[in-house]
Design a protein around this motif. Sequence first.
Motif: not given
Length: 301
Positions: A115-140
């Motif tokens: 029931g989980g979904h991994p956020v890859g290294s690119v996604g985590q790096s972006v989320i940790a540094r993005a100054p704007v709200p970042t929305v993560v959408v699960r495939a499917g």
Amino acid sequence: MPGSIVVGLDGSAESRAAAEWAAREAELRDLPVRMVHVWEPVPEPMAQAPLLGVETHQHWTERIPREAAEGMRARHPGVEVTTEQATGTPADALLLASRDADLLALGSRALSGIGGHPVGSVGQSVIARAPVPTVVVRAGKQVTDEHVADPAGIPSAATAFRPVVLGLDIRSADDTVVDSAFHEAELRRSPVHVLNGWDLPAFCVHSLGAGVDLRDEIAREKRAELTGTLRPWRQKYPDVEVVEASRPGSPSDLLVEASHDASLLVVGRRVRHSPFGIHIGAVTHAVLHHADAPVAVVSHE
């Protein structure tokens, strides 16, 4: 481009799901969508190979955003869609492209079975540094997943939106995070469910041993504190129905459970100024990997 929604696109099912979510959000906000595809230069040994060389690589890097944009324009004719190609590392390129945007959308791969979904290294790096709200959408994820079922119990995109869920830590409630959740609920004409999870203080546990049960009193205090925190937002957004829930327990577990009936889950990320490591917070990290609904991460000081 100010006033836009940026999508990180790499041709995967995850990024296509993020693009579809961005288009639906753009319709609510009357904003354009910018699809950003990051082109990484071909290493020199590969560049010499006929089937893996520069021309072949360039063909695919141009084809991915072009075909994605064509499909999105067909499905969402009212949304202005543009494509951009950037070079360099994906995380840095996406951060640069989104610095003046309203939102950034990224995809995340689902894991069957847990029931989980991994956020890859690119996604985590972006989320940790993005100054704007970042929305993560699960495939499917489908548009019908964001709406309540019709009276016959059949999934529908024509029914009302499911609630927007806000995870709120009263001790560090930030106006930017709260406002973002209420604004999303206003756009969807949906309720906002505000969830505050907390642990019993140590003195309460010790008092139980002495025969004094303070749990109900502490719960009342927590509920009153949450109500007071939200009072200005009820006044600012009088048309948004607010449902408050203050419960003992793990905030991440409570939010993951609530995400099953949500159209969007909103959480905060405190800005860390340390140059080392990726800092997104334990609760945010947990919901990014296990929440069922799209997750909006809003940075705050």
